[in-house]
Design a protein around this motif. Structure first.
Motif, short mmCIF file in Angstrom:
data_model
loop_
_atom_site.label_atom_id
_atom_site.label_comp_id
_atom_site.label_asym_id
_atom_site.label_seq_id
_atom_site.Cartn_x
_atom_site.Cartn_y
_atom_site.Cartn_z
N UNK A 4 63.75 38.39 80.86
CA UNK A 4 63.89 38.43 79.61
C UNK A 4 65.02 37.05 79.27
N UNK A 5 65.73 36.41 80.18
CA UNK A 5 66.26 35.30 79.73
C UNK A 5 65.28 34.18 79.67
N UNK A 6 64.20 33.97 80.14
CA UNK A 6 63.36 33.22 80.22
C UNK A 6 62.71 33.11 78.72
N UNK A 7 62.51 34.24 78.04
CA UNK A 7 62.00 34.32 76.61
C UNK A 7 63.19 34.85 75.72
N UNK A 24 55.12 31.87 60.21
CA UNK A 24 55.82 31.06 59.29
C UNK A 24 57.01 32.18 58.63
N UNK A 25 57.05 33.18 58.99
CA UNK A 25 58.16 34.31 58.48
C UNK A 25 58.85 34.90 59.98
N UNK A 26 58.45 34.04 60.95
CA UNK A 26 59.01 34.79 62.19
C UNK A 26 60.46 34.78 62.16
N UNK A 27 61.45 34.23 61.28
CA UNK A 27 62.76 34.29 61.41
C UNK A 27 62.94 35.63 61.00
N UNK A 28 62.22 36.52 60.15
CA UNK A 28 62.47 37.71 59.80
C UNK A 28 62.56 38.66 60.97
N UNK A 67 60.65 40.28 73.26
CA UNK A 67 61.36 39.03 73.37
C UNK A 67 60.23 37.97 73.56
N UNK A 68 58.99 38.40 74.36
CA UNK A 68 57.89 37.39 74.64
C UNK A 68 57.35 37.10 73.39
N UNK A 69 56.89 38.11 72.54
CA UNK A 69 56.07 37.82 71.41
C UNK A 69 57.13 36.76 70.34
N UNK A 70 58.38 37.23 70.19
CA UNK A 70 58.97 36.62 69.35
C UNK A 70 59.36 35.29 69.78
N UNK A 71 59.69 34.97 71.03
CA UNK A 71 59.62 33.74 71.51
C UNK A 71 58.82 32.63 71.13
N UNK A 72 57.42 32.99 71.24
CA UNK A 72 56.06 32.58 70.95
C UNK A 72 56.21 32.33 69.50
N UNK A 73 56.49 33.12 68.60
CA UNK A 73 56.53 32.83 67.06
C UNK A 73 57.79 32.01 66.55
N UNK A 74 58.66 32.02 67.14
CA UNK A 74 59.80 31.15 66.82
C UNK A 74 59.78 29.76 67.25
N UNK A 75 59.27 29.67 68.54
CA UNK A 75 58.77 28.40 69.13
C UNK A 75 57.77 27.78 68.38
N UNK A 76 56.74 28.61 67.81
CA UNK A 76 55.88 27.96 66.91
C UNK A 76 56.31 27.32 65.47
#
Length: 406
Positions: A149-152, A302-306, A389-398
């Motif tokens: 979890x720490x990784x993402x 584009x709305x991953x901050x939500x 967390x993995x999915x959200x990490x990808x979205x926010x990193x994008x």
């Protein structure tokens, strides 16, 4: 082989083995972020952008680099930019801990941008190493899932960026270690670095003041209050150092407050739920969407901050619920768990009380310290949390690599 050599050999080997899981975690998070960067930037050569210093820099990064190069400055914007609004410009809204570390490392001949990335990545490795120590440095299913979890971790893309987020988070973890080990010197040092890096570091001061009630248990109450108060006071000196540097450069002790009020409309306490609603509704996709045809991943992020805010709320609720269950079941929390709990809750709330509608997501990344309690969660909670967390990490990193985030 002498007895001394024989004793030193296994000890050295043991230290290397202890650092292996943190190193693997650091390597994994970089290898995961690399393809996300490639998928977020259109055009030839996008696959190598992750390894360039330019890809790690965003708006505030330039201010940190300018402080490292030339120190602080503050001026009326129209003095240099006639068409600019009549507000205060400069770099006194940013703290000096990270820039001064960049300046120190650049003295070796390394460029400022490269030094900034080296410090961020070294701090990230340090975060994994200290977290691993706090987890007991023993590989189990619970600690492995926590490290995964720490990784993402939500907002963790800023651990790789030219920002003080990784350095400040490492300092908070060191502060937790100091409290856990009963060393007010280590706790104060970690708190000092945290407060000198970012306003979020002020959470360490509050935690250290409260530490008299859950730490230093081998001492009498007067000594406990003395250690808590002295470590908190020394930690707060990080803010005094920042204000002293700003005063030296501008002649104003309140330079930070001046620019915050003039240019950013910040100052005083805000209504947290109203600020949370503003942060959720902030139109990043309308303000900072790159021109041209967007990569598929960016178009859907584009709305991953939500979703980031929802996940952060879920994380804080899980941390608090875990602590409550432990208190009901075991009637106690470890010292490190108390420290992590207080820091995590404070870090979550602080941006909404201070007003940070465009930057709360990177401030919240420092809730990384809450992973100390994640290891106590059931695997039925850890595994879904890892997936989210993995999915959200990808979205926010994008969003970050596309230039949508600030």
């Amino acid at each position: 082989m002498t007895a001394t050599t024989e004793a030193a050999g296994p000890s050295h080997l043991g230290r290397c083995r202890a650092l292996l899981p943190p190193f693997v975690a650091w390597l994994v998070t970089n290898l995961l972020t690399w393809p996300v960067a490639a998928a977020s930037v259109a055009g030839d050569g996008s696959a190598v952008r992750y390894w360039s210093t330019d890809s790690r820099r965003r708006w505030d990064s330039e201010h940190y680099l300018s402080i490292a190069r030339a120190g602080y400055e503050m001026f009326r914007c129209r003095e240099r930019y006639p068409d600019f609004p009549d507000v205060v410009c400069g770099n006194v809204a940013w703290f000096p801990g990270y820039p001064m570390a960049i300046r120190a490392l650049s003295a070796t001949g390394l460029g400022y941008e490269s030094a900034a990335v080296v410090i961020s990545e070294s701090s990230l490795f340090g975060m994994f190493a200290v977290l691993w120590w706090l987890l007991g440095a023993r590989l189990t299913r619970a600690t492995a899932l926590t490290l995964a979890i720490a990784c993402v971790f939500p907002g963790g893309i800023y651990f790789h960026a030219v920002f003080p987020i990784a350095t400040g988070t490492l300092a908070l973890l060191v502060c937790v270690v100091g409290v856990g080990r009963g060393s007010w010197v280590i706790a104060a040092a970690g708190g000092f670095v945290a407060t000198s890096c970012h306003l979020v570091g002020a959470a360490a001061v509050g935690m250290l003041l409260l530490s008299a009630f859950f730490a230093w248990r081998g001492d009498t109450w007067p000594v406990r209050f003395a250690k808590a108060g002295s470590s908190a006071a020394l930690a707060a000196c990080g803010v005094l150092w920042a204000k002293w540097l700003m005063w030296q450069a501008t002649g104003h002790w309140n330079a930070y407050e001046i620019i915050q009020a003039s240019s950013y409309g910040q100052g005083g306490l805000r209504r947290p739920f109203a600020e949370m609603a503003k942060a959720y509704a902030f139109p990043f996709k309308d303000w900072y969407t790159p021109e041209g045809r967007l990569p598929w991943l960016v178009e859907h992020a584009l709305t991953a901050h939500r979703t980031q805010l929802w996940l952060n709320v879920l994380f804080i609720l899980l941390v608090v619920a875990t602590a409550a269950v432990l208190l009901v079941r075991d009637h106690r929390l470890d010292v490190e768990e108390w420290a992590a709990l207080i820091l995590t809750v404070t870090i979550f709330l602080l941006p909404f009380f201070a007003g940070a509608e465009m930057s709360w997501y990177r401030n919240h990344a420092q809730m990384f310290v809450g992973l100390v309690l994640v290891r106590r969660m059931s695997r039925w909670v850890q595994v879904p949390l890892l997936l989210l967390c993995s999915v959200q990490y990808v979205l926010l990193a994008s969003m970050f690599f596309a230039g949508v985030l600030v």
